[in-house]
Write a protein that holds these residues in place. Structure first.
Motif, PDB file in Angstrom:
ATOM      1  N   UNK A 200       1.994  -1.485  -8.797  1.00 32.45           N
ATOM      2  CA  UNK A 200       0.936  -2.346  -8.294  1.00 32.45           C
ATOM      3  C   UNK A 200       0.288  -2.893  -9.478  1.00 32.45           C
ATOM      4  N   UNK A 201      -0.130  -2.377 -10.272  1.00 31.14           N
ATOM      5  CA  UNK A 201      -0.590  -2.808 -11.647  1.00 31.14           C
ATOM      6  C   UNK A 201       0.244  -3.897 -12.329  1.00 31.14           C
TER       7      UNK A 201
ATOM      8  N   UNK B 166      -8.718  -0.197   0.143  1.00 33.24           N
ATOM      9  CA  UNK B 166      -7.565  -1.235   0.158  1.00 33.24           C
ATOM     10  C   UNK B 166      -8.040  -2.730  -0.330  1.00 33.24           C
ATOM     11  N   UNK B 167      -9.462  -2.704  -0.649  1.00 39.23           N
ATOM     12  CA  UNK B 167      -9.755  -3.921  -1.333  1.00 39.23           C
ATOM     13  C   UNK B 167      -9.703  -3.823  -2.849  1.00 39.23           C
TER      14      UNK B 167
ATOM     15  N   UNK C  40       0.767  -1.020   0.132  1.00 44.10           N
ATOM     16  CA  UNK C  40      -0.167   0.086  -0.153  1.00 44.10           C
ATOM     17  C   UNK C  40       0.832   1.167  -0.047  1.00 44.10           C
ATOM     18  N   UNK C  41       2.141   1.247   0.029  1.00 46.06           N
ATOM     19  CA  UNK C  41       3.008   2.274  -0.079  1.00 46.06           C
ATOM     20  C   UNK C  41       3.816   2.106  -1.358  1.00 46.06           C
ATOM     21  N   UNK C  42       3.197   1.792  -2.599  1.00 45.67           N
ATOM     22  CA  UNK C  42       3.831   1.576  -3.710  1.00 45.67           C
ATOM     23  C   UNK C  42       3.131   2.548  -4.781  1.00 45.67           C
TER      24      UNK C  42
ATOM     25  N   UNK D 127      -3.158  -4.286  -8.263  1.00 38.04           N
ATOM     26  CA  UNK D 127      -4.260  -3.415  -8.760  1.00 38.04           C
ATOM     27  C   UNK D 127      -4.742  -3.850 -10.049  1.00 38.04           C
ATOM     28  N   UNK D 128      -5.917  -4.277 -10.117  1.00 33.58           N
ATOM     29  CA  UNK D 128      -6.483  -4.966 -11.459  1.00 33.58           C
ATOM     30  C   UNK D 128      -7.137  -4.026 -12.344  1.00 33.58           C
TER      31      UNK D 128
END
Length: 772
Positions: free
Chosen positions: A570-571, A742-743, A563-565, A576-577
């Motif tokens: 994240x993708x 965060x979900x 969560x700190x990226x 992260x979709x």
């Protein structure tokens, strides 16, 4: 065995009827007389015949066969007399000696005789204790009055040796030190004051008075554990001495300075003066003026000391002097003032101030490379921050605080009190380049031709100073100061933090119709006290309060990695979709930016300049992307000066000058510019004859802090220092849960255009050839 049960001898002396008293006036010749006849010792039979003993006692062990041995004839002894009988015999004897020898005269004579046997082993004290008890102790009013009169006389004698009879007593020097005229209030007077030392002095010179106070103020059943009775005794003693002599005012003078620092009104000061708690208001003002004069002398001495490295933090502030009865010549006036400090920076070990600050050393151009992976360091520190936050928020994790790694910096600043001097204010506008030139000339003069001097201010002040240097660069004068080239500028860390808060608030606030669940304006509306809430108060780590407490470090690492990226990263990791701007993507960005603020704030507090410089590297592009170009430029200027341009020893010292430790405590560093802001507030509270009182402010503040700390007032004042945010966290947590923050599997697109402040303008700022 001795014949103790029967009477051995029946001796009696009988006189015949013809015995004449006169015939007994001459005694027969004593056997020891040389003129007398020789007498042989009596035989056993003769002795038995004289004493009239029968044969049944002839073998008694009490009668010796050897006539040459000592022989004692036992006689009947009277029973021992009681103490009362003995006293009666002595009193009868006293009466026979002199009919007028009363008991009072006898005892007076014994006391006055000074005979050693009477005073041995404190016999006279024991006698008086017995007298006190036999008189009924507290029941005898006359006895109590006599005792208290004697105690009062003893205490009065102690007090006289410190006041009106000081020259006659043994404590003349002590009495002199307890008298403090207003003209004698100097810096060393303030710095040397200690309540414990004053208590020790009073115990030595007034021991009997202290016994009375101890007995009167202390109870064996007292439950008031929050009060230090010894400090109360010191104040009572000082008040008593001041009532006896107004010149004995050492403690009162110190109290009046503390009251002045805390803005106690004039009328209240005068009332407390009547109670001998503090000195009068006129004394207070004169004492502050005297202290300011002494402080100014020390500041001048330090400023001209070639062995000291100096920094001048200064700022501009406006204030209005109000008048309640205006006239043509007497009216309210607006002042444009400059406040300044003289800060002495520590000289490096083994170095010399003249070499470190030599102007010639700045003519050498040196280049350095940045070879530290700042992102790795930030991630490592972010994990520690998350652990500390979780340990503070989650019940049951207090025991793990000691297991959390500590921040380390090989170039950490020593925890020593920063040496500082408050300078007189200067009534001069500072809102232009010309105004700043006047200010610099006022404080510096032409005394720094060979020595580099550091100036600290906010972004605007520093910009004006650099502009003044640019204007003076064209001067033809050979003097270095005329070009202002003996001055180097650094910014204030507090202003960095404040403007970064403003930058992220502008990025994440949102506008009408363009907000999402994580926009600051949306979160702001959740709280009932909206007008009192600042965006930085929101705690975004509350959603983790149900985490497993046994794996704190692992959990914190997962939080930072997931969560700190950056959303792009994240993708790529397929966490992260949903591509593009989404609610959770914005949350990750906000989470990262707030962590950089946390990192900056904590590293300043701990005095770690290395990591502060790392965060300035982070914030340089972030300021630029947020549209705060002035502070982005300030970050670039700072990095260029510290890493590339300035000589290494000076660069390190000047950068550390941005940190300030007011008391020399561990993890108590503050930005130097916030100290200047506090000075501005203090000046506004005492806005009268500023140039005469400002130099005293720093020393009086230190005095107040020292006394509060010594008496434990500061600890009592900090009992409720932590404001609970549990309700705020619960409100945010409920909101985050409802909107699936965060979900990432339930992520939704967002209409709020949020900029990735760290990466948005990196390529553009790096330049065509990657110079930055």
């Amino acid at each position: 065995m001795p014949c103790a049960t029967k009477q051995l001898f029946n001796l009696s002396l009988e006189f015949s009827d013809g015995y004449d008293e006169i015939s007994g006036e001459s005694s027969p010749v004593r056997p020891s007389s040389p003129d007398g006849p020789d007498l042989s010792p009596p035989t056993r039979e003769e002795l038995l015949a004289v004493i009239g003993q029968s044969g049944e006692h002839a073998n008694c062990e009490e009668i010796e066969d050897d006539y040459g041995s000592d022989y004692t004839i036992p006689v009947n002894r009277k029973s021992p007399q009681t103490l009362d009988q003995k006293i009666a015999v002595i009193l009868d004897y006293m009466h026979t000696v002199d009919n007028h020898l009363s008991l009072y005269k006898f005892i007076s004579g014994v006391f006055n005789s000074g005979h050693a046997s009477f005073y041995s082993e404190n016999s006279h004290i024991k006698l008086m204790d017995l007298w006190w008890m036999q008189c009924g102790e507290m029941q005898d009013i006359n006895m109590k009055e006599w005792i208290m009169n004697q105690a009062a006389e003893i205490c009065a004698r102690e007090a006289s040796f410190l006041t009106n009879r000081a020259s006659e007593g043994p404590y003349f020097d002590v009495a002199k030190s307890l008298c403090l005229p207003s003209s004698k209030v100097k810096v060393n007077t303030i710095n040397s004051f200690q309540l414990q030392q004053l208590e020790k002095t009073y115990n030595e010179v007034t021991p009997n008075f202290q016994k009375l106070l101890q007995a009167f103020t202390t109870s064996s059943q007292s439950q008031e554990l929050t009060k230090n009775h010894s400090f109360g005794q010191v104040m009572i003693t000082s008040m008593a001495l001041n009532m006896r002599s107004i010149k004995t005012n050492y403690h009162q003078a110190i109290n009046s300075l503390i009251f002045w620092d805390n803005c106690v009104p004039k009328r209240l000061t005068q009332m407390l003066n009547q109670l001998s708690i503090c000195s009068s208001y006129p004394f207070q003002i004169k004492a502050v003026a005297s202290l300011s004069k002494s402080a100014s002398q020390l500041a001048k001495k330090a400023a001209n000391d070639p062995l000291k490295i100096k920094m001048l933090p200064y700022d501009n502030f406006n204030w209005m002097s109000h008048v309640w009865e205006s006239s043509t010549l007497h009216k309210s006036k607006t002042h444009d003032e400059v406040s300044a400090l003289l800060v002495i920076l520590p000289t490096p070990l083994g170095g010399h101030a003249s070499k470190v600050t030599s102007v010639k050393s700045f003519k050498k151009d040196s280049r350095h490379t940045i070879d530290v992976d700042d992102l790795v360091v930030f991630r490592k520190h972010a994990v520690i921050h998350i652990q500390n936050i979780l340990a503070e928020l989650i019940a049951g994790l207090d025991g793990q605080k000691n297991l959390i790694p500590k921040f380390k910096d090989n170039n950490a600043i020593n925890h020593i009190k920063t040496e500082e001097y408050y300078l007189p204010t200067f009534d001069q506008e500072q809102g232009s380049t010309r105004g700043n030139m006047v200010v610099l000339e006022h404080y510096f003069g032409k005394t720094f031709e060979e020595t580099m001097f550091t100036v600290l201010g906010d972004c605007l002040t520093v910009a004006w100073d650099r502009a003044a240097q640019d204007q003076r660069a064209l001067y033809l004068s050979p003097d270095v100061f005329d070009h202002l080239s003996s001055i180097r500028t650094v910014g204030g860390l507090m202003h960095y933090e404040m403007n970064f808060i403003s930058a992220i608030a502008g990025n994440y606030w949102g506008s009408s119709g363009n907000t999402d669940a994580i926009s600051l304006s949306t979160l702001h509306k959740l709280f009932p006290n909206q007008t009192e809430i600042n965006p930085r108060k929101i705690n975004y780590y509350a959603c983790y309060i149900q985490l497993d407490t046994n794996h704190l470090s692992k959990i914190a690492t997962v939080i930072v990695e997931d969560f700190c990226n950056s959303p792009d990263c994240l993708e790529g990791m397929e966490v992260k979709t949903l591509l593009g701007g989404t609610v959770n993507g914005h949350t990750v960005l906000l989470f990262h930016d707030i962590l950089t603020l946390q990192e900056m704030h904590d590293t300043v507090k701990q005095g770690h300049p290395t990591w502060v410089l790392h965060m300035i590297k982070f914030w340089m592009p972030m300021f630029y992307a947020a549209g705060c170009y002035n502070y982005s430029n300030e970050c670039m200027e700072m990095l260029h000066n510290i890493i590339h341009d300035w000589p290494t020893p000076y660069a390190d010292i000047a950068f550390k000058g941005m940190f300030f430790n007011p008391q020399g405590r561990v993890e108590d560093f503050k930005p130097t510019d916030i100290h200047v802001e506090h000075l501005n507030d203090c000046i506004k509270e005492h806005a009268h004859v500023l140039e005469k009182i400002v130099p005293a402010m720093g020393y009086v503040q230190d005095l107040t802090d020292h006394i509060f700390d010594e008496m434990g007032v500061e600890d009592l004042n900090q009992i409720h220092r932590h404001v609970s945010q549990s309700k705020d966290i619960l409100i945010i947590l409920q909101h985050l849960v409802v909107h699936h923050i965060f979900n990432f599997s339930l992520d939704t697109p967002s209409s709020h255009a949020v900029t990735d402040l760290l990466t948005h303008d990196l390529n553009r700022m790096a330049g065509a050839n990657g110079e930055h």
